[in-house]
Design a protein around this motif. Structure first.
Motif, mmCIF file in Angstrom:
data_model
loop_
_atom_site.group_PDB
_atom_site.id
_atom_site.type_symbol
_atom_site.label_atom_id
_atom_site.label_comp_id
_atom_site.label_asym_id
_atom_site.label_seq_id
_atom_site.Cartn_x
_atom_site.Cartn_y
_atom_site.Cartn_z
ATOM 1 N N TYR A 1 25.306 -11.478 15.995
ATOM 2 C CA TYR A 1 25.226 -9.967 16.073
ATOM 3 C C TYR A 1 23.977 -9.162 15.219
ATOM 4 C CZ TYR A 1 29.440 -10.283 18.992
ATOM 5 O OH TYR A 1 30.064 -10.569 20.092
ATOM 6 N N LYS A 2 23.342 -9.898 14.580
ATOM 7 C CA LYS A 2 22.080 -9.213 13.832
ATOM 8 C C LYS A 2 21.796 -7.984 14.385
ATOM 9 C CE LYS A 2 20.043 -13.139 11.631
ATOM 10 N NZ LYS A 2 19.073 -14.073 11.705
ATOM 11 N N THR A 3 21.280 -7.762 15.707
ATOM 12 C CA THR A 3 20.583 -6.720 16.147
ATOM 13 C C THR A 3 21.523 -6.072 17.229
ATOM 14 O OG1 THR A 3 19.269 -7.965 17.844
ATOM 15 C CG2 THR A 3 18.333 -7.553 15.818
ATOM 16 N N GLU A 4 22.874 -6.226 17.245
ATOM 17 C CA GLU A 4 23.609 -5.493 18.379
ATOM 18 C C GLU A 4 23.846 -4.088 17.959
ATOM 19 O OE1 GLU A 4 25.113 -6.894 21.304
ATOM 20 O OE2 GLU A 4 23.513 -8.192 20.890
ATOM 21 N N CYS A 5 24.047 -3.308 18.854
ATOM 22 C CA CYS A 5 24.195 -1.902 18.506
ATOM 23 C C CYS A 5 25.277 -1.484 17.775
ATOM 24 C CB CYS A 5 24.099 -1.138 19.889
ATOM 25 S SG CYS A 5 24.241 0.588 19.890
ATOM 26 N N CYS A 6 25.415 -0.669 16.814
ATOM 27 C CA CYS A 6 26.466 -0.313 15.968
ATOM 28 C C CYS A 6 27.124 0.996 16.635
ATOM 29 C CB CYS A 6 26.047 -0.031 14.591
ATOM 30 S SG CYS A 6 25.083 1.224 14.206
ATOM 31 N N GLY A 7 26.458 1.678 17.638
ATOM 32 C CA GLY A 7 26.898 2.950 18.195
ATOM 33 C C GLY A 7 26.226 4.057 17.842
ATOM 34 N N ALA A 8 25.492 3.800 16.426
ATOM 35 C CA ALA A 8 24.236 4.943 15.918
ATOM 36 C C ALA A 8 25.066 6.163 15.968
ATOM 37 C CB ALA A 8 23.166 4.638 16.809
ATOM 38 N N GLY A 9 24.242 7.274 16.418
ATOM 39 C CA GLY A 9 24.464 8.544 16.363
ATOM 40 C C GLY A 9 25.964 9.041 17.130
ATOM 41 N N LEU A 10 26.218 8.017 17.839
ATOM 42 C CA LEU A 10 27.803 8.360 18.650
ATOM 43 C C LEU A 10 28.753 8.583 17.739
ATOM 44 C CD1 LEU A 10 27.386 6.357 21.786
ATOM 45 C CD2 LEU A 10 27.298 8.626 21.717
ATOM 46 N N SER A 11 28.559 8.285 16.452
ATOM 47 C CA SER A 11 29.415 8.225 15.337
ATOM 48 C C SER A 11 30.171 9.729 15.261
ATOM 49 C CB SER A 11 28.811 7.922 14.032
ATOM 50 O OG SER A 11 29.756 8.008 13.016
ATOM 51 N N ILE A 12 29.408 10.542 15.803
ATOM 52 C CA ILE A 12 30.135 11.978 15.378
ATOM 53 C C ILE A 12 30.730 12.373 16.861
ATOM 54 C CG2 ILE A 12 29.667 14.409 15.389
ATOM 55 C CD1 ILE A 12 27.498 13.029 13.069
ATOM 56 N N SER A 13 30.123 12.089 17.970
ATOM 57 C CA SER A 13 30.644 12.660 19.215
ATOM 58 C C SER A 13 31.500 11.811 20.072
ATOM 59 C CB SER A 13 29.435 13.144 20.102
ATOM 60 O OG SER A 13 28.536 11.881 20.262
ATOM 61 N N ARG A 14 31.135 10.276 19.953
ATOM 62 C CA ARG A 14 32.212 9.334 20.362
ATOM 63 C C ARG A 14 32.384 8.191 19.477
ATOM 64 N NH1 ARG A 14 32.498 8.906 25.876
ATOM 65 N NH2 ARG A 14 33.806 7.321 25.652
ATOM 66 N N THR A 15 33.362 8.871 18.575
ATOM 67 C CA THR A 15 33.884 7.747 17.603
ATOM 68 C C THR A 15 34.430 6.743 18.292
ATOM 69 O OG1 THR A 15 34.289 9.665 16.282
ATOM 70 C CG2 THR A 15 34.836 7.642 15.463
ATOM 71 N N ASP A 16 35.060 6.770 19.033
ATOM 72 C CA ASP A 16 35.728 5.655 19.928
ATOM 73 C C ASP A 16 34.632 4.492 20.355
ATOM 74 O OD1 ASP A 16 34.810 7.323 21.792
ATOM 75 O OD2 ASP A 16 35.775 6.528 23.504
ATOM 76 N N ILE A 17 33.592 4.812 20.787
ATOM 77 C CA ILE A 17 32.418 3.694 21.275
ATOM 78 C C ILE A 17 32.066 3.363 19.953
ATOM 79 C CG2 ILE A 17 30.224 3.662 22.210
ATOM 80 C CD1 ILE A 17 30.725 5.680 24.001
ATOM 81 N N VAL A 18 31.590 3.867 18.938
ATOM 82 C CA VAL A 18 31.273 3.331 17.732
ATOM 83 C C VAL A 18 32.400 2.254 17.140
ATOM 84 C CG1 VAL A 18 30.938 3.812 15.162
ATOM 85 C CG2 VAL A 18 29.684 5.050 16.953
ATOM 86 N N SER A 19 33.607 2.694 17.179
ATOM 87 C CA SER A 19 34.779 1.895 16.774
ATOM 88 C C SER A 19 34.770 0.543 17.652
ATOM 89 C CB SER A 19 36.054 2.427 17.074
ATOM 90 O OG SER A 19 36.106 3.931 16.349
ATOM 91 N N LYS A 20 34.483 0.652 18.852
ATOM 92 C CA LYS A 20 34.302 -0.531 19.731
ATOM 93 C C LYS A 20 33.290 -1.502 19.184
ATOM 94 C CE LYS A 20 33.726 -2.197 24.413
ATOM 95 N NZ LYS A 20 33.585 -1.439 25.812
ATOM 96 N N LEU A 21 31.883 -0.924 19.440
ATOM 97 C CA LEU A 21 30.895 -1.734 19.040
ATOM 98 C C LEU A 21 30.831 -2.101 17.648
ATOM 99 C CD1 LEU A 21 28.186 0.582 20.869
ATOM 100 C CD2 LEU A 21 29.155 -1.616 21.686
ATOM 101 N N SER A 22 30.947 -1.261 16.774
ATOM 102 C CA SER A 22 31.120 -1.664 15.168
ATOM 103 C C SER A 22 31.998 -2.694 14.920
ATOM 104 C CB SER A 22 31.053 -0.473 14.274
ATOM 105 O OG SER A 22 29.908 0.197 14.479
#
Lengths: 281, 667
Positions: A185-206
């Motif tokens: 998972y070295k370079t998989e996406c953490c959700g980046a800037g969606l941290s603020i607008s779509r916390t659910d996506i960040v939660s899933k990816l991170s």
């Protein structure tokens, strides 16, 4: 050789821990840097989505000030800032006409002479050669090195490390005595800037990034980007809620790991500021 | 006094639509030395040619300018017509009014003026043309085939069956090439070895074929019909005449852990070895790099056990000099190793293999005796993923071209797996299915419909291991770019086909061109696909670009016909458009000062030294001499010569100067 540092917004805010650890290890290794005076926003993800000229002018101003202050090198600990600065330098080098236009916009001379280093390049150049003699407490842990998206990309411009399977962080960590695990998972996406607008996506990816590291038995995730850190650390309660579990693995900056290995206190390298408790020391 | 005839062709409307041909003919007709000028709708037609022939006789023409299309199109036609009318063919020139003028300009005064200027240059040139005689060179009627894969085998057999001698050179210990490694072949699923080995034996036994295995081309000199080739027969450390091929030595050799090239590293072999049981010749060689005796100076167990005392540790490499008339290059291909694709995990995880490794695994003679088993633990994979285009059609990370064979062999692999593991599930990730070929698409459909192979259109982003399983992450673009994750037991990468190692080196030895991927280049992509741009050297098989077996075999037969056609003549005729170094009577001999700068720039090694001796036999002057058999008339030496001693026949400095002056001068 005069070295400057560009902190960007995060190192003075959500990533103060990162900032403290960079300065702490710099001090321990007798390295000095000058903060670029009157620095401005790098443009982050917003500017280059809206206005190309603006996205180049903002970093160009930072680089122009650095040149004016005679800084031969600039260390940029934030991976996103680093990417913006390097991309700007590349674009302006490629197109002299564009460079002239940007110079008019920022009302400053820009030549593109400063060398821009990310935190790992800086560590490789200044810390690694003296590391062995300084280590008092080898970092005997299993770590998952997480690079995120911007540290090694875009590959054609940075020409730094292997883009799909980077190794530089793994190498630095193994020099500290750590065991860098095989971590897909070295370079998989953490959700980046969606941290603020779509916390659910960040939660899933991170969450996936954290889950795999825990599953493989890592004691910590090591990062070199404040955005990755805040998503994996600060958003942990959201992640745990989303996944309905209790991920406990701490997320530390590579500079914090170095600090601990050379005997600095957890306090000194900012470990007390984390949201997820860091039990290793 | 020159009497030039000028013939303006309309080329239907190709020229006359934008050029006023009547005006061109009229203007040119008024020029000095132009005895006859006319126009005609199709000059290349029979009446057109008759027009030229009649005019030559009637007006006693000393030179002809046909103003029509490109000389590449019809120069031979018109030169032949002139010759039939008794005019030396090299006194006929063409002015290109079509490609150089009418096709690229609009209809107006300037276009016609340009046409007039083009014709004028050729009128001035042809006045200085001299009658030239074709060059004749003898032909050595022995062909050399480089490479003993299926293409080389086919070419060698076809040439040998026309009654000509063939020398086959193969660098590995056995002929057979990649085809001998394959399990079954698409689209019929017949056993590769079963159809190949009889041909291998035929090569070895054919009275017209001399086979040199474990041999490489050292150097190639000479020219079409007259190549002088040096080959290096690498020492096999064994007397082949005495060895019976009993194989006792190979079983007793203490070195047993050398990765077996034939098994693609999936098996081991000893230091003295026969690459595979059906090898031709079926005699072992000693791999000096790994042999204990060559490394440490003692062992010699093979020598002790050999019943016929055939082992020769002190055998040197042998250099053979061969006289060769034509060469067929059939050196084959290699597969691109997957380490440039770290996200696919090849080399990191044992259960990720490439296509050739799967072939060995599926082959009855392979390391698993034809059973599909994971390299890591020997288990039969229940879920297998095939990734097509692992490197092909990927200019960012791999190669830009399509490797052509992978779609078909991937379908075959999936099918073979399903035939062997009935309850297993096979998945194929693909970009497009390229199955053009006789019965090819039906074959792929069979894999999908009858053998229920799960085809997923999309690329794979990463493959990694987790809890002993391989996680394949990809996308299904036919389901709206839905992410797909397959938990697999084994992954097979259809890696790109690339040029063989050493292809570039060989191309340079042969003086044939190659492309940016180091594949040998054909002389023309459509009309001369088996010729190279060096006369007498032909291509067969995958050394030109990745090819499947039917294509490689067809091309091999094509190249064999080219060789046979060449060998059907006792003497070769070629155009005399070559460079010459001037010669004068003694004591001058030549204005050449013997600096030999020309020798170093000649791309064809056509420049030799000639010595002039006085009556006492003492060398008084050494000058350059051009071998007209080798010279291709490129003119590099002419441009470089400091004393202006070299000229190009048919394109002399004076002729080119006259053309330029015609454009500069008023008329």
């Amino acid at each position: 050789m005069k070295t400057g540092i560009y902190p960007g917004c995060s190192l003075t805010g959500s990533a103060r821990d990162y900032n403290e650890s960079v300065f702490a290890i710099a001090e321990a290794f007798g390295l000095e840097f000058i903060q670029i005076p009157d620095w401005n926003c790098c443009g982050a993800t917003a500017a280059h989505n809206l206005n190309k000229e603006l996205s180049l002018a903002l970093p160009a101003r930072i680089l122009a000030i650095a040149e004016k202050n005679g800084l031969d090198e600039i260390i940029v600990p934030c991976a996103a800032c680093y990417s913006r600065l390097v991309v700007t330098q590349h674009e302006l080098k490629k197109d002299p006409e564009l460079k002239n236009r940007i110079c008019e916009v920022i009302e400053m001379d820009y030549r593109g002479t400063s060398v821009i280093l990310n935190v790992i390049e800086w560590i490789d150049k200044y810390i690694v050669p003296k590391l062995e003699e300084k280590i008092v407490k080898p970092f005997n842990y299993k770590v998952a090195c997480y690079y995120g998206c911007l540290l090694v990309r875009p590959n054609k411009i940075l020409n730094y490390d292997r883009v799909e399977d980077p190794q530089t962080l793994d190498v630095v960590m193994s020099k500290l005595g750590a065991t860098a695990i095989d971590y897909p998972y070295k370079t998989e996406c953490c959700g980046a800037g969606l941290s603020i607008s779509r916390t659910d996506i960040v939660s899933k990816l991170s969450g996936k990034i954290i889950e795999d590291a825990e599953h493989r038995g890592a004691d910590a995730i090591v990062v070199a980007c404040p955005m990755c850190h805040s998503n994996l650390d600060m958003r942990r309660p959201d992640i745990n809620k989303y996944w309905d579990t209790e991920f406990k693995i701490p997320v530390i900056f590579v500079t914090q790991a170095i600090g601990l290995a050379i005997g600095l206190s957890p306090q000194k390298v900012g470990l007390r500021r984390h949201f997820v408790e860091v039990k290793i020391s | 006094m020159a009497r030039i005839g000028v013939f303006i062709c309309h080329c239907g409307e190709n020229i006359s639509a934008t050029v006023d041909c009547g005006k061109v003919a009229e203007t040119i007709g008024k020029l000095k030395h132009v005895a006859y000028s006319t126009e005609y709708k199709y000059m290349c037609s029979d009446p057109g040619q008759t027009l030229i022939k009649d005019a030559i006789k009637e007006h006693k023409l000393t030179g002809v300018v046909v103003s029509a299309c490109s000389p590449r199109m019809h120069e031979p036609t018109f030169r032949k017509a002139c010759a039939e009318a008794g005019l030396n063919p090299f006194l006929c020139e063409m002015a290109n009014l079509r490609e150089h003028c009418s096709w690229v300009h609009e209809k107006n005064e300037l276009t016609t003026q340009k046409a007039i200027d083009i014709v004028r240059t050729q009128v001035e040139k042809v006045k200085l043309n001299s009658a030239l005689q074709p060059i004749k060179v003898p032909v050595t009627k022995t062909a050399m085939v480089i490479g003993g894969g299926i293409a080389g085998i086919q070419a060698a057999l076809d040439i040998a069956n026309t009654g000509h001698k063939v020398v086959m050179i193969e660098r590995s210990p056995s002929i057979g090439g990649h085809m001998s490694q394959l399990s079954e072949t698409f689209p019929t699923l017949d056993c590769s070895q079963c159809i190949l080995t009889p041909r291998m034996v035929e090569v070895a036994q054919h009275p017209n074929i001399t086979l040199y295995t474990y041999a490489e081309v050292e150097s190639v000199e000479g020219f079409i019909g007259n190549f002088k080739v040096k080959i290096r027969k690498k020492a096999k450390s064994l007397d082949e005449k005495i060895c019976t091929g009993c194989g006792l030595c190979t079983t007793k050799c203490p070195q047993k852990k050398i990765p077996n090239e034939f098994e693609q590293g999936m098996g081991m072999r000893p230091a003295i070895y026969v690459p595979f049981p059906q090898a031709v010749p079926n005699r072992p060689v000693i791999d000096k790099e790994h042999c204990t005796y060559y490394i440490k100076g003692k062992c010699k167990i093979c020598e002790v056990v050999c019943p016929t005392k055939a082992i020769r540790f002190d055998q040197p490499d042998e250099i053979l000099d061969l006289e060769i008339g034509a060469i067929v290059v059939a050196t084959g291909f290699d597969i691109k190793h997957a380490d440039f694709f770290p996200e696919y995990g090849y080399g990191k995880y044992k259960d990720i293999i490439d296509g050739l490794q799967f072939e060995r695994m599926a082959s009855a003679s392979g390391p698993t005796s034809g059973e599909i088993r994971r390299p890591s633990d020997g288990q039969v994979p229940k879920n297998i993923v095939f990734i097509a285009c692992a490197g092909s059609r990927d200019p960012a990370k791999g190669i830009a071209y399509c490797s052509k064979i992978c779609c078909m062999y991937t379908a075959k692999h999936a099918m073979l797996y399903k035939h062997k593991v009935h309850e297993g599930r096979a998945h194929v990730f693909y970009m497009d299915i390229r199955s053009g070929g006789k019965n090819y698409d039906e074959f792929v459909r069979r894999a999908i419909e009858e053998d229920h192979v799960n085809y997923i259109r999309g690329r794979v982003s990463t493959v990694f291991e987790r809890d002993g399983k391989l996680i394949v992450k990809g996308v299904d673009t036919l389901l709206g770019a839905q992410p797909v994750e397959i938990v697999a037991d084994m992954v097979v990468l259809a890696t790109a086909g690339v040029a063989n190692a050493g292809a570039e080196d060989l191309a340079q030895k042969l003086h044939v061109s190659y492309d940016q991927h180091k594949f040998f280049a054909e002389a023309h992509p459509k009309l001369k696909p088996v010729e190279t741009n060096t006369a007498g050297i032909f291509l067969a098989g995958a050394c030109q670009n990745p090819k499947d077996i039917p294509d490689a075999v067809s091309q091999a037969s094509g190249s064999a016909v080219k060789v046979a056609a060449l060998f059907s003549q006792d003497m070769l005729t070629r155009e005399p458009l070559v460079a010459v170094v001037n010669r004068y009577a003694p004591p001058m001999y030549s204005t050449c000062v013997g600096c030999f700068l020309c020798q170093s720039v000649c791309p064809y090694q056509a420049i030799e030294r000639e010595e002039f001796k006085n009556r006492e036999g003492k060398v008084v002057k050494t000058v350059a001499k051009i071998n007209e058999g080798l010279c291709q008339g490129c003119g590099t030496c002419v441009a470089l010569c400091r004393s202006k001693s070299i000229d190009l026949l048919g394109y002399s400095n004076n002729q080119v100067h006259a053309e330029v002056m015609a454009l500069l001068n008023e008329y």
